[in-house]
Design an enzyme around this catalytic site. Sequence first.
Site, short mmCIF file in Angstrom:
data_model
loop_
_atom_site.label_atom_id
_atom_site.label_comp_id
_atom_site.label_asym_id
_atom_site.label_seq_id
_atom_site.Cartn_x
_atom_site.Cartn_y
_atom_site.Cartn_z
N CYS A 49 0.81 -1.30 0.03
CA CYS A 49 0.06 -0.01 -0.14
C CYS A 49 0.57 1.34 0.06
O CYS A 49 0.41 2.28 -0.18
CB CYS A 49 -0.81 0.11 1.15
SG CYS A 49 0.30 -0.04 3.06
N GLY A 50 2.09 1.06 0.28
CA GLY A 50 3.03 2.33 0.42
C GLY A 50 3.69 2.50 1.73
O GLY A 50 4.77 3.12 1.71
#
Length: 291
Positions: A248-249
């Site tokens: 997701c980062g």
Amino acid sequence: MSPSTVEASTPTFDKPLKLPLSQEEIDRINAYLRDLTPEQILAWAVEHVPGLYQTTAFGLTGLVAIDMLSKITSNPPPLIFVDTLYHFPETYELVEEVKKRYNRDVHVYKPAGCETVQDFEKKFGERLWETDETTYDYLVKVEPARRAYEELGVKAVITGRRASQGADRANLQPLEVDSTGLVKLNPLFAWTFPFVQWYVDENKVPRNKLLDQGYRSIGDWHSTAKSGEGDQGERAGRWAGKAEKTECGLHVDYFKLKAAAEEKLKQKALAEQTKESAPNATTAPALQTSA
């Protein structure tokens, strides 16, 4: 082997650990933690790791860690929840259930300057995750997390990552240090999903109601789908149709993601300025002509 021999062979570490850790020390710690149970890894971390917090989106592995810590110490590492503003209602319900069940406070961090979806979309537009996923991940997850770390003095975080989740996590170690120097502890790194499920059931750990409705891994509502027949992997249903996306980062290179997102935001701001000034440029000659 006598107890004294076992004790003598157990490596010793600074209490607390002196940060930053050298690669040699990281390797030594992992060689020791690799053979321990998740509970033993967590107990070691509580005793040795300074500035320790737990970041969680209240997935099953994170919930298992919360439950384990409640039985290990009366003063568990504080919880951090990054509220993207786009979680399912069932996830927000679970947060409240966990707070009540374990008598825990939760540090909640949202996108900068935003309290609601409306606030966020007024600043950055609707469905940003479709038009610019990198910037979206940075704004709703990475920046709020970094802000939390800086404001709270976080030096290390407990994560819910496991090697059996595959992709970038396949070679996961018990302890890692990212590009910013943040220590990441992965106490359940070696557990497969059946172990996690067994622990949840055996200890009656709170869980997201969506897991009983065909969802396997739960994130933002717009990037989470029910697992279809034949879906493979523990994170099936996340980022459907995007085979290249596995994180997701929060667990990718912070500096690269930040630079990419800031460049795109800069370009967007320049484009908007150009658009706003365009009408003035076209109307000026018309006024001179009429005069």
